[in-house]
Design an enzyme around this catalytic site. Structure first.
Site, PDB file in Angstrom:
ATOM      1  N   ASN A  27       0.620  -1.131   0.010  1.00  0.00           N
ATOM      2  CA  ASN A  27      -0.215   0.284  -0.365  1.00  0.00           C
ATOM      3  C   ASN A  27       1.240   1.185  -0.324  1.00  0.00           C
ATOM      4  O   ASN A  27       1.738   1.381   0.795  1.00  0.00           O
ATOM      5  CB  ASN A  27      -1.191  -0.342   1.257  1.00  0.00           C
ATOM      6  CG  ASN A  27      -1.738   1.055   1.340  1.00  0.00           C
ATOM      7  OD1 ASN A  27      -2.796   1.078   0.229  1.00  0.00           O
ATOM      8  ND2 ASN A  27      -1.532   2.119   1.883  1.00  0.00           N
ATOM      9  N   GLU A  28       0.825   1.680  -1.304  1.00  0.00           N
ATOM     10  CA  GLU A  28       1.610   2.747  -1.451  1.00  0.00           C
ATOM     11  C   GLU A  28       3.237   3.585  -0.832  1.00  0.00           C
ATOM     12  O   GLU A  28       3.609   3.682   0.210  1.00  0.00           O
ATOM     13  CB  GLU A  28       0.805   4.564  -0.436  1.00  0.00           C
ATOM     14  CG  GLU A  28      -0.611   3.997  -0.694  1.00  0.00           C
ATOM     15  CD  GLU A  28      -1.462   5.123  -0.345  1.00  0.00           C
ATOM     16  OE1 GLU A  28      -1.026   5.899   1.205  1.00  0.00           O
ATOM     17  OE2 GLU A  28      -2.474   5.519  -0.311  1.00  0.00           O
ATOM     18  N   PRO A  29       3.924   2.217  -1.395  1.00  0.00           N
ATOM     19  CA  PRO A  29       4.986   2.259  -1.493  1.00  0.00           C
ATOM     20  C   PRO A  29       6.057   3.784  -1.577  1.00  0.00           C
ATOM     21  O   PRO A  29       6.846   3.949  -0.949  1.00  0.00           O
ATOM     22  CB  PRO A  29       5.543   1.497  -2.596  1.00  0.00           C
ATOM     23  CG  PRO A  29       4.689   1.344  -3.505  1.00  0.00           C
ATOM     24  CD  PRO A  29       3.288   1.318  -3.070  1.00  0.00           C
ATOM     25  N   HIS A  33      -3.420   5.266  -6.643  1.00  0.00           N
ATOM     26  CA  HIS A  33      -4.305   5.570  -5.508  1.00  0.00           C
ATOM     27  C   HIS A  33      -4.600   7.074  -5.984  1.00  0.00           C
ATOM     28  O   HIS A  33      -3.377   7.873  -5.969  1.00  0.00           O
ATOM     29  CB  HIS A  33      -4.059   5.389  -4.079  1.00  0.00           C
ATOM     30  CG  HIS A  33      -4.289   4.403  -3.654  1.00  0.00           C
ATOM     31  ND1 HIS A  33      -3.431   4.023  -2.636  1.00  0.00           N
ATOM     32  CD2 HIS A  33      -3.898   3.131  -4.462  1.00  0.00           C
ATOM     33  CE1 HIS A  33      -3.480   2.432  -1.507  1.00  0.00           C
ATOM     34  NE2 HIS A  33      -4.593   2.517  -3.329  1.00  0.00           N
TER      35      HIS A  33
END
Length: 639
Positions: free
Chosen positions: A184-186, A262
């Site tokens: 999730n959101e590296p 995202h």
């Protein structure tokens, strides 16, 4: 009667080319899987699964780093994500209990914690988007590099064993419908922004592990945010998967079943959330994706397609967050879904998920506190007594759309920017979602009148027309709450009024339609930030199927003792609403409610007393006015 003079005319041609419309909006999520088995979240799931075509995918953080304490850390330490690893950037607190490493280096698992989460999701007819974030303490490299495994092969072994357990417990057919997402959101990690090679390696080992269990499971990522760092990691990720050396196998390239990003409608400083911001960043990602034709047909996710960021903030932080309580939120989402059709699907993208991540019930700490939730509690969290926000009704309305999309033409300036129509068909049922929505917050400007000219529809005196509406005055418990004076602890009478106002509201009874020429004209005037759905269903002579009960529960509510009822949602294509019948101590059945807005499979009976035997039956009615037979009786003995 004055002649109707529309501002805008649409043309919908049922003889035109239809395209497939999958329910890509059918997803939501929240930020810690540990909340799932708590009483308040279980009640949320009862609501989210209370209509046919309900939200299907649930996306959660922390499945392999569960601590098993439910909402304890949220309640005791006031941690919004419910996990001490987010306090003061401390990711190494040692709370997680799923994975342990033995002295001999082998791994031991406590799958019971995982099962408690996924049993709830699957048991409510949903499927998880499996985020493999964050790493359990047992395999992390260090406190500083908590996002990297000490041993990639051991990480791959853990992922393989996890996937194998899911397949064994939930079955091949069920698990093949899930998605395994790498992170999730590296781009939140500075080290990966500088050099994402270790992130790509993590994906290589994850992909290899999952597909070693079953080749038809699906893996993807990278779930990057909108912004330059996210775009760079996304492009590097595609380049790596397309043909660079695979860190796990030593070969070239890595399998990629879906790509995820995202993109939201603005930052916390954006007082007017912007669909232009959202789709500008989505299209930037699609431009990058088109540079890799080998991936242009993979499934595409915007799996945090929220109105803005800052989900844990509400009206106590800034008054403008009140838009999450009002009709503005469903208006934005319905417009967003329509724009995904014209700006993403029409581009040829294989769009599967646009997840407005709005199931953070824990952040909605009090009645209409303005957080990222579809429901609001009548008392302080963790209250299980809830009211539906207008946001919830957006998904009930969207569930009525068909699986085929029809072409729409309009010459009016602002089409698909300030207003639009999503025209659909499912078999002989037609549904047209009309929205009037500019991204500005004000409701005082932008009222418009519309005419829908429908051609070649085949409606020959045998259909019923039904209109649903979400706006300031319809399907809007928040407006009523304001009229009641915004009571923080509403009394029994006020709670009844709020419950009567919190469903999706039809604009009157179904009207019989006659259009011998195969043409039909629908006219409506909508205020700003409003959504309407027109549904045409064939006249029927068949009664709806009987409705089966799921639960009848005697409980303490905010207004006293009550009985909470849920039942199997009607699957009829021409379903209209339910009737709730009740018998007390074996007496005659009487009607508790037959409201046209009772169109989800949830009801709260607040007129109960201790020491009685209450029996309930539910009936469904269709748009032709035919009632089905009452379903199986549910009995509750109050104490």
């Amino acid at each position: 009667m004055a002649e109707f003079d529309p501002d805008i005319c649409f043309c919908i041609d049922h003889g035109g080319k239809e395209t497939l419309l999958r329910p890509f909006w059918s997803a939501t999520g929240y930020a810690n899987a540990d909340f799932t088995p708590t009483p308040s979240f279980l009640r949320m799931y009862d609501y989210l699964s209370s209509f046919h075509g309900h939200l299907h995918y649930m996306r959660l953080h922390n499945i392999l780093s569960l601590h098993g304490e439910g909402d304890r850390y949220f309640l005791e330490l006031d941690l919004p994500y419910g996990n001490r690893c987010f306090a003061h950037d401390n990711r190494q607190n040692g709370d997680d209990k799923v994975v342990a490493r033995m002295e001999d280096g082998t791994l031991r698992y406590n799958w019971d914690l995982v099962d408690q989460v996924y049993d709830v999701i699957v048991g409510h007819g949903m499927a998880p988007i499996v985020e493999l974030v964050y790493l359990p303490k047992a395999i992390r490299k260090s406190e500083e590099e908590f996002f990297l495994p000490a041993d990639y092969r051991l990480y791959g072994e853990m992922v393989r064993d996890f996937a194998a357990h899911c397949l064994e417990r939930y079955g091949l057919e069920e698990t093949r419908g899930w998605y395994f997402e790498i992170w999730n959101e590296p781009d939140n990690e500075a080290a990966w922004c500088r050099d994402p090679a270790s992130f790509f390696a993590l994906y290589d080992y994850m992909e290899h592990a999952v597909h070693s269990v079953d080749d038809r499971l699906r893996t993807g990522g990278p779930a990057t945010m909108q912004g330059q760092e996210g775009y760079r990691i996304f492009e590097g990720f595609l380049k790596h998967c397309a043909g660079e050396v695979n860190y796990c196998t030593g070969g070239y390239g890595t399998r990629l079943d879906f790509v995820s990003v995202h993109c939201k409608g603005g930052q916390t400083t954006d007082f007017n959330p912007s669909s232009a911001v959202m789709f500008g960043s989505v299209e930037r990602y699609l431009d990058i994706l088109e540079q890799y034709p080998q991936f242009c047909d993979v499934e595409f996710f915007n799996d945090e397609s929220d109105i803005i960021w800052a989900g844990s903030r509400g009206v106590e932080d800034a008054s403008w967050f009140d838009f999450r309580n009002s009709h503005y939120a469903p208006g934005f989402v319905c417009k967003m879904i329509s724009l995904y059709c014209t700006r993403v699907l029409d581009r040829g993208v294989n769009l599967t998920v646009a997840d407005s991540d709005n199931a953070h019930l824990q952040w909605e700490r009090s009645l209409f506190s303005g957080n990222r939730s579809q429901l609001t509690p009548l008392g302080r969290y963790p209250c299980t007594d809830m009211i539906r926000k207008p946001f919830f009704n957006a998904y009930v309305l969207l569930s009525k759309l068909g699986d085929r999309r029809l072409p729409v033409q309009c010459d009016g300036p602002g089409f698909n920017e300030k207003f639009g129509v999503l025209a659909t068909r499912r078999g002989p049922v037609f549904s047209y979602m009309l929205w009037n929505f500019e991204d500005g917050i004000s409701d005082m400007v932008g009222k418009r009148s519309f005419r829908l000219n429908i051609q070649n529809c085949g409606v020959v005196g045998s259909y019923y027309l039904l209109e649903y509406r979400i706006d300031q005055d319809h399907s809007n418990s928040n407006t009523l709450w304001h009229k009641l004076g915004c009571p923080k602890e509403p009394n029994l009478k006020q709670i009844r009024q709020l419950r009567d106002a919190d469903g999706l509201e039809p604009m009157g009874d179904p009207q019989k339609i006659t259009a011998d020429s195969g043409e039909l004209s629908l006219e409506v005037t909508l205020p700003q930030h409003a959504v309407a759905l027109f549904q045409l269903t064939p006249v029927s002579t068949e009664a709806p199927a009987a409705v089966g009960f799921v639960k009848a529960q005697w409980e303490e509510g905010c207004s006293g003792r009550q009985i909470f009822l849920t039942w199997e949602p009607s699957r009829e294509s021409d379903f209209f609403h339910y009737k709730v019948l009740r018998s007390v101590d074996g007496g005659h059945y009487e009607t508790l409610s037959s409201s046209p807005a009772l169109n989800t499979a949830v009801y709260v009976d607040m007129e109960v007393e201790s020491g009685h035997r209450y029996s309930y039956r539910i009936l469904a009615v269709n748009t032709s006015g035919i009632w089905g037979e009452p379903g199986k009786e549910a009995v509750v003995r109050t104490e």
